[in-house]
Design a protein around this motif. Structure first.
Motif, PDB file in Angstrom:
ATOM      1  N   ASP A 181     -49.878  43.810 -37.227  1.00  0.00           N
ATOM      2  CA  ASP A 181     -48.679  44.336 -37.878  1.00  0.00           C
ATOM      3  C   ASP A 181     -47.424  44.226 -37.011  1.00  0.00           C
ATOM      4  OD1 ASP A 181     -49.527  46.257 -36.080  1.00  0.00           O
ATOM      5  OD2 ASP A 181     -49.021  47.954 -37.379  1.00  0.00           O
ATOM      6  N   VAL A 182     -47.541  43.621 -35.834  1.00  0.00           N
ATOM      7  CA  VAL A 182     -46.381  43.430 -34.956  1.00  0.00           C
ATOM      8  C   VAL A 182     -45.699  42.111 -35.321  1.00  0.00           C
ATOM      9  CG1 VAL A 182     -45.619  43.036 -32.577  1.00  0.00           C
ATOM     10  CG2 VAL A 182     -47.349  44.768 -33.062  1.00  0.00           C
ATOM     11  N   THR A 183     -44.423  42.205 -35.638  1.00  0.00           N
ATOM     12  CA  THR A 183     -43.641  41.028 -35.986  1.00  0.00           C
ATOM     13  C   THR A 183     -42.656  40.757 -34.860  1.00  0.00           C
ATOM     14  OG1 THR A 183     -43.806  41.556 -38.328  1.00  0.00           O
ATOM     15  CG2 THR A 183     -42.069  40.020 -37.686  1.00  0.00           C
ATOM     16  N   PRO A 184     -42.690  39.567 -34.277  1.00  0.00           N
ATOM     17  CA  PRO A 184     -41.721  39.267 -33.221  1.00  0.00           C
ATOM     18  C   PRO A 184     -40.303  39.221 -33.799  1.00  0.00           C
ATOM     19  CG  PRO A 184     -43.011  37.319 -33.750  1.00  0.00           C
ATOM     20  CD  PRO A 184     -43.580  38.447 -34.551  1.00  0.00           C
ATOM     21  N   VAL A 185     -39.357  39.613 -32.990  1.00  0.00           N
ATOM     22  CA  VAL A 185     -37.960  39.637 -33.413  1.00  0.00           C
ATOM     23  C   VAL A 185     -37.513  38.260 -33.887  1.00  0.00           C
ATOM     24  CG1 VAL A 185     -35.601  40.025 -32.614  1.00  0.00           C
ATOM     25  CG2 VAL A 185     -37.419  41.551 -31.882  1.00  0.00           C
TER      26      VAL A 185
ATOM     27  N   THR B 272     -37.741  37.161 -37.571  1.00  0.00           N
ATOM     28  CA  THR B 272     -36.832  37.723 -38.572  1.00  0.00           C
ATOM     29  C   THR B 272     -35.370  37.415 -38.254  1.00  0.00           C
ATOM     30  OG1 THR B 272     -36.739  39.829 -37.387  1.00  0.00           O
ATOM     31  CG2 THR B 272     -38.440  39.606 -39.091  1.00  0.00           C
ATOM     32  N   THR B 273     -35.159  36.442 -37.391  1.00  0.00           N
ATOM     33  CA  THR B 273     -33.821  36.075 -36.936  1.00  0.00           C
ATOM     34  C   THR B 273     -33.633  34.577 -37.106  1.00  0.00           C
ATOM     35  OG1 THR B 273     -33.999  37.820 -35.258  1.00  0.00           O
ATOM     36  CG2 THR B 273     -32.240  36.219 -34.953  1.00  0.00           C
ATOM     37  N   ASP B 274     -32.422  34.158 -37.368  1.00  0.00           N
ATOM     38  CA  ASP B 274     -32.108  32.731 -37.466  1.00  0.00           C
ATOM     39  C   ASP B 274     -32.523  32.040 -36.165  1.00  0.00           C
ATOM     40  OD1 ASP B 274     -31.008  30.192 -37.668  1.00  0.00           O
ATOM     41  OD2 ASP B 274     -28.954  30.889 -37.980  1.00  0.00           O
ATOM     42  N   PRO B 275     -33.400  31.043 -36.215  1.00  0.00           N
ATOM     43  CA  PRO B 275     -33.882  30.375 -35.001  1.00  0.00           C
ATOM     44  C   PRO B 275     -32.768  29.765 -34.149  1.00  0.00           C
ATOM     45  CG  PRO B 275     -35.014  29.524 -36.947  1.00  0.00           C
ATOM     46  CD  PRO B 275     -33.987  30.484 -37.423  1.00  0.00           C
ATOM     47  N   GLU B 276     -31.672  29.401 -34.776  1.00  0.00           N
ATOM     48  CA  GLU B 276     -30.568  28.800 -34.025  1.00  0.00           C
ATOM     49  C   GLU B 276     -30.004  29.755 -32.967  1.00  0.00           C
ATOM     50  OE1 GLU B 276     -29.595  25.561 -34.143  1.00  0.00           O
ATOM     51  OE2 GLU B 276     -31.353  25.390 -35.431  1.00  0.00           O
ATOM     52  N   VAL B 277     -30.168  31.050 -33.175  1.00  0.00           N
ATOM     53  CA  VAL B 277     -29.689  32.046 -32.207  1.00  0.00           C
ATOM     54  C   VAL B 277     -30.338  31.818 -30.843  1.00  0.00           C
ATOM     55  CG1 VAL B 277     -29.740  34.518 -31.639  1.00  0.00           C
ATOM     56  CG2 VAL B 277     -29.146  33.771 -33.947  1.00  0.00           C
TER      57      VAL B 277
ATOM     58  N   ALA C 187     -28.978  36.318 -27.596  1.00  0.00           N
ATOM     59  CA  ALA C 187     -30.395  36.028 -27.842  1.00  0.00           C
ATOM     60  C   ALA C 187     -31.284  36.848 -26.905  1.00  0.00           C
ATOM     61  CB  ALA C 187     -30.667  34.539 -27.665  1.00  0.00           C
ATOM     62  N   MET C 188     -30.880  36.961 -25.654  1.00  0.00           N
ATOM     63  CA  MET C 188     -31.659  37.722 -24.684  1.00  0.00           C
ATOM     64  C   MET C 188     -31.759  39.193 -25.107  1.00  0.00           C
ATOM     65  SD  MET C 188     -30.075  35.838 -21.330  1.00  0.00           S
ATOM     66  CE  MET C 188     -30.644  36.967 -20.096  1.00  0.00           C
ATOM     67  N   SER C 189     -30.680  39.734 -25.634  1.00  0.00           N
ATOM     68  CA  SER C 189     -30.694  41.136 -26.056  1.00  0.00           C
ATOM     69  C   SER C 189     -31.600  41.338 -27.266  1.00  0.00           C
ATOM     70  CB  SER C 189     -29.276  41.633 -26.337  1.00  0.00           C
ATOM     71  OG  SER C 189     -28.764  41.046 -27.512  1.00  0.00           O
ATOM     72  N   LEU C 190     -31.689  40.332 -28.127  1.00  0.00           N
ATOM     73  CA  LEU C 190     -32.592  40.441 -29.278  1.00  0.00           C
ATOM     74  C   LEU C 190     -34.051  40.512 -28.827  1.00  0.00           C
ATOM     75  CD1 LEU C 190     -30.900  37.938 -31.730  1.00  0.00           C
ATOM     76  CD2 LEU C 190     -31.045  40.433 -31.994  1.00  0.00           C
TER      77      LEU C 190
END
Length: 115
Positions: A31-35, A38-43, A63-66
């Motif tokens: 049930d763990v979803t990596p950030v 759920t984020t635009d890969p281009e980031v 990106a590092m903060s995400l």
């Protein structure tokens, strides 16, 4: 212009972080979803990565903060470096670490027999 990346010292904090990630490899609950899922890969692929001699650029810091606090970060770091066939294949931001630092870590991990 290509910047030469030098390996990190064996006692560098990123090398310690990688060793810790290797020791702590385990299955992550389903049930763990990596950030990043759920984020635009281009980031995570800045168009202009910062060189090792400079601080991370704004896009990289975002990106590092995400990645900060992501439960998958240790696994992400290990997988990224193990799957890269060469230092030039280490790209973008992974596990909250910019490209230049991961490339240096890759060289050290390879020299230390950690890959």
């Amino acid at each position: 212009m290509t910047t030469t990346i030098a390996p990190l010292s064996a006692d560098h904090t990123l090398v310690d972080r990688f060793r810790e990630a290797l020791r702590g490899l385990r299955w992550v609950p389903s049930d763990v979803t990596p950030v990043c899922a759920t984020t635009d890969p281009e980031v995570f692929h800045p168009t202009r990565p910062s060189p090792a001699s400079r601080s991370a650029f704004k896009d990289e810091r975002r990106a590092m903060s995400l990645c900060a606090g992501c439960l998958m970060a240790p696994l992400c770091l290990v997988r990224d470096l193990r799957e890269a066939p060469d230092v030039e294949d280490v790209r973008g931001v992974r596990a909250g670490i910019r490209e230049a630092d991961r490339r240096a870590l890759y060289l050290t991990a390879r020299e230390e027999g950690l890959l």
